[in-house]
Write a protein that holds these residues in place. Structure first.
Motif, PDB file in Angstrom:
ATOM      1  N   UNK A 186      24.358  -0.731  65.329  1.00 48.33           N
ATOM      2  CA  UNK A 186      22.963  -0.942  65.711  1.00 48.33           C
ATOM      3  C   UNK A 186      22.601  -2.400  65.925  1.00 48.33           C
ATOM      4  N   UNK A 187      23.597  -3.244  66.268  1.00 50.07           N
ATOM      5  CA  UNK A 187      23.307  -4.658  66.473  1.00 50.07           C
ATOM      6  C   UNK A 187      22.849  -4.887  67.916  1.00 50.07           C
ATOM      7  N   UNK A 188      21.621  -4.455  68.181  1.00 47.68           N
ATOM      8  CA  UNK A 188      20.982  -4.638  69.473  1.00 47.68           C
ATOM      9  C   UNK A 188      19.782  -5.564  69.274  1.00 47.68           C
ATOM     10  N   UNK A 189      19.537  -6.435  70.248  1.00 49.67           N
ATOM     11  CA  UNK A 189      18.382  -7.321  70.150  1.00 49.67           C
ATOM     12  C   UNK A 189      18.065  -7.870  71.542  1.00 49.67           C
ATOM     13  N   UNK A 190      16.837  -8.341  71.682  1.00 49.51           N
ATOM     14  CA  UNK A 190      16.493  -9.048  72.916  1.00 49.51           C
ATOM     15  C   UNK A 190      16.982 -10.482  72.784  1.00 49.51           C
ATOM     16  N   UNK A 191      17.739 -10.928  73.742  1.00 44.74           N
ATOM     17  CA  UNK A 191      18.315 -12.264  73.713  1.00 44.74           C
ATOM     18  C   UNK A 191      17.272 -13.292  74.140  1.00 44.74           C
ATOM     19  N   UNK A 192      17.088 -14.324  73.330  1.00 42.87           N
ATOM     20  CA  UNK A 192      16.107 -15.363  73.649  1.00 42.87           C
ATOM     21  C   UNK A 192      16.584 -16.272  74.776  1.00 42.87           C
ATOM     22  N   UNK A 193      17.855 -16.159  75.148  1.00 40.92           N
ATOM     23  CA  UNK A 193      18.376 -16.974  76.255  1.00 40.92           C
ATOM     24  C   UNK A 193      18.202 -16.246  77.582  1.00 40.92           C
ATOM     25  N   UNK A 194      18.793 -15.059  77.709  1.00 42.50           N
ATOM     26  CA  UNK A 194      18.735 -14.354  78.997  1.00 42.50           C
ATOM     27  C   UNK A 194      17.576 -13.369  79.091  1.00 42.50           C
ATOM     28  N   UNK A 195      16.993 -12.976  77.957  1.00 46.45           N
ATOM     29  CA  UNK A 195      15.845 -12.075  77.947  1.00 46.45           C
ATOM     30  C   UNK A 195      16.175 -10.608  77.994  1.00 46.45           C
ATOM     31  N   UNK A 196      17.459 -10.273  78.037  1.00 45.09           N
ATOM     32  CA  UNK A 196      17.851  -8.863  78.117  1.00 45.09           C
ATOM     33  C   UNK A 196      18.133  -8.290  76.733  1.00 45.09           C
ATOM     34  N   UNK A 197      17.882  -6.991  76.576  1.00 46.08           N
ATOM     35  CA  UNK A 197      18.236  -6.296  75.342  1.00 46.08           C
ATOM     36  C   UNK A 197      19.696  -5.876  75.455  1.00 46.08           C
ATOM     37  N   UNK A 198      20.523  -6.412  74.580  1.00 41.66           N
ATOM     38  CA  UNK A 198      21.957  -6.193  74.670  1.00 41.66           C
ATOM     39  C   UNK A 198      22.568  -6.082  73.274  1.00 41.66           C
ATOM     40  N   UNK A 199      23.777  -5.495  73.163  1.00 43.60           N
ATOM     41  CA  UNK A 199      24.497  -5.548  71.883  1.00 43.60           C
ATOM     42  C   UNK A 199      24.839  -6.994  71.539  1.00 43.60           C
ATOM     43  N   UNK A 200      24.829  -7.301  70.249  1.00 46.06           N
ATOM     44  CA  UNK A 200      25.208  -8.632  69.775  1.00 46.06           C
ATOM     45  C   UNK A 200      26.567  -8.507  69.094  1.00 46.06           C
ATOM     46  N   UNK A 201      27.555  -9.192  69.623  1.00 44.60           N
ATOM     47  CA  UNK A 201      28.954  -8.980  69.261  1.00 44.60           C
ATOM     48  C   UNK A 201      29.357  -9.866  68.082  1.00 44.60           C
ATOM     49  N   UNK A 202      29.543  -9.258  66.919  1.00 44.81           N
ATOM     50  CA  UNK A 202      29.989  -9.987  65.729  1.00 44.81           C
ATOM     51  C   UNK A 202      31.513 -10.007  65.695  1.00 44.81           C
TER      52      UNK A 202
END
Length: 300
Positions: A38-54
């Motif tokens: 469930x690591x999804x978020x809106x990226x403050x750089x590109x503005x898209x909601x995407x998975x965040x890859x740990x």
């Protein structure tokens, strides 16, 4: 049983294929882990909601051992150095710098924070700003690179400060060649710890900032380290004198030597250098090492 030799011509085909397959395997696993966790978020750089890859592997076990990291601290450092946006690749530390930048420099009428750096750079307010990125910050660099007042540089060992190396300006934080008061904003990320003379670097940043200008940056700070201290110093002949156990943070072929270990007294260090300081996402704690520091230079 003897192994059959593999012809060189076949190796030239098999090795790249093996490496690419290995890379794709990691990619699939990383994305699947982000989606399932469930690591999804809106990226403050590109503005898209995407998975965040740990990616825990970005902090090698040898580094964790040499730096005395607990498993929890090692995971927090890995989050800082990964948690990549699957859309634009910006790491957590870059995305937090972007968030602070957006809060600090609102746009529009009435002024309000942009939703992303991609939106912010299209504004007239951003177009009027003079910004120096000293050492490339992946994710942020691409977003800011088209602004008319954007100046980017990297450090190239052996190159004269200000020289152009393979199309990129080389700057040494201890010997910046930019004119006085030439920027409204200076950005660095995980750079100050690698500078042989921290005082010279802070004086240089202060010099190139216009009165009221900001230095927004990240550095590694451990929660149980009370005092900032030097791990190494550069001798006049260019050799390194180690004052404490040496640490090399990930990067390049052998990593980057840490000259300064920052402790809980970092705010006092920065205030003594003449800056007013605000800390975002603080304080430093065992499960969050991704603080963003905002230093304002008010002028003499």
């Amino acid at each position: 049983m003897a192994r059959l030799p593999i012809p060189k011509s076949l190796k030239r085909i098999l090795v790249p294929a093996w490496n690419e397959g290995h890379r794709l395997g990691w990619l699939v696993r990383d994305h699947a882990g982000a989606v399932l966790s469930g690591r999804w978020a809106r990226c403050s750089v590109c503005g898209r909601v995407r998975p965040m890859i740990y990616r825990r592997r970005v902090v090698p076990e040898k580094l964790a051992e040499r730096w005395g990291l607990t498993p929890r601290l090692a995971k927090a450092l890995a989050r800082k150095e990964s948690s990549d946006c699957a859309g634009c690749g910006a790491k957590l530390r870059a995305r937090r710098i972007a968030s602070v930048l957006l809060e600090t420099f609102p746009i529009g009428s009435p002024p309000a924070p942009a939703r992303s750096l991609a939106e912010w750079v299209r504004s007239p307010e951003a177009a009027r700003m003079r910004i120096a990125e000293i050492n490339r910050i992946d994710g942020i660099h691409g977003a800011l690179s088209h602004l008319p007042g954007f100046a980017s540089s990297d450090y190239h060992p052996g190159a004269p400060p200000g020289a152009i190396v393979e199309g990129v300006r080389s700057e040494d934080l201890t010997r910046l060649t930019y004119p006085d008061a030439s920027f409204d904003l200076v950005l660095t990320s995980e750079s100050l710890e690698h500078v042989p003379d921290l005082g010279a670097a802070l004086r240089g940043i202060r010099r190139v900032l216009a009165p009221g200008g900001l230095h927004i940056f990240t550095v590694p700070v451990l929660p149980d380290e009370p005092k900032t201290f030097r791990r190494a110093e550069l001798r006049p002949d260019g050799s390194i004198k180690h004052l404490a156990a040496s640490i090399h943070h990930p990067g390049g072929d052998v990593g980057y030597l840490v000259f300064t270990e920052f402790g809980a007294d970092l705010p006092e260090v920065l205030k003594r250098a003449g800056f007013d300081l605000t800390v975002h996402y603080g304080p430093v704690r065992e499960d969050d090492l991704t603080q963003v520091y905002v230093c304002r230079w008010m002028g003499l």
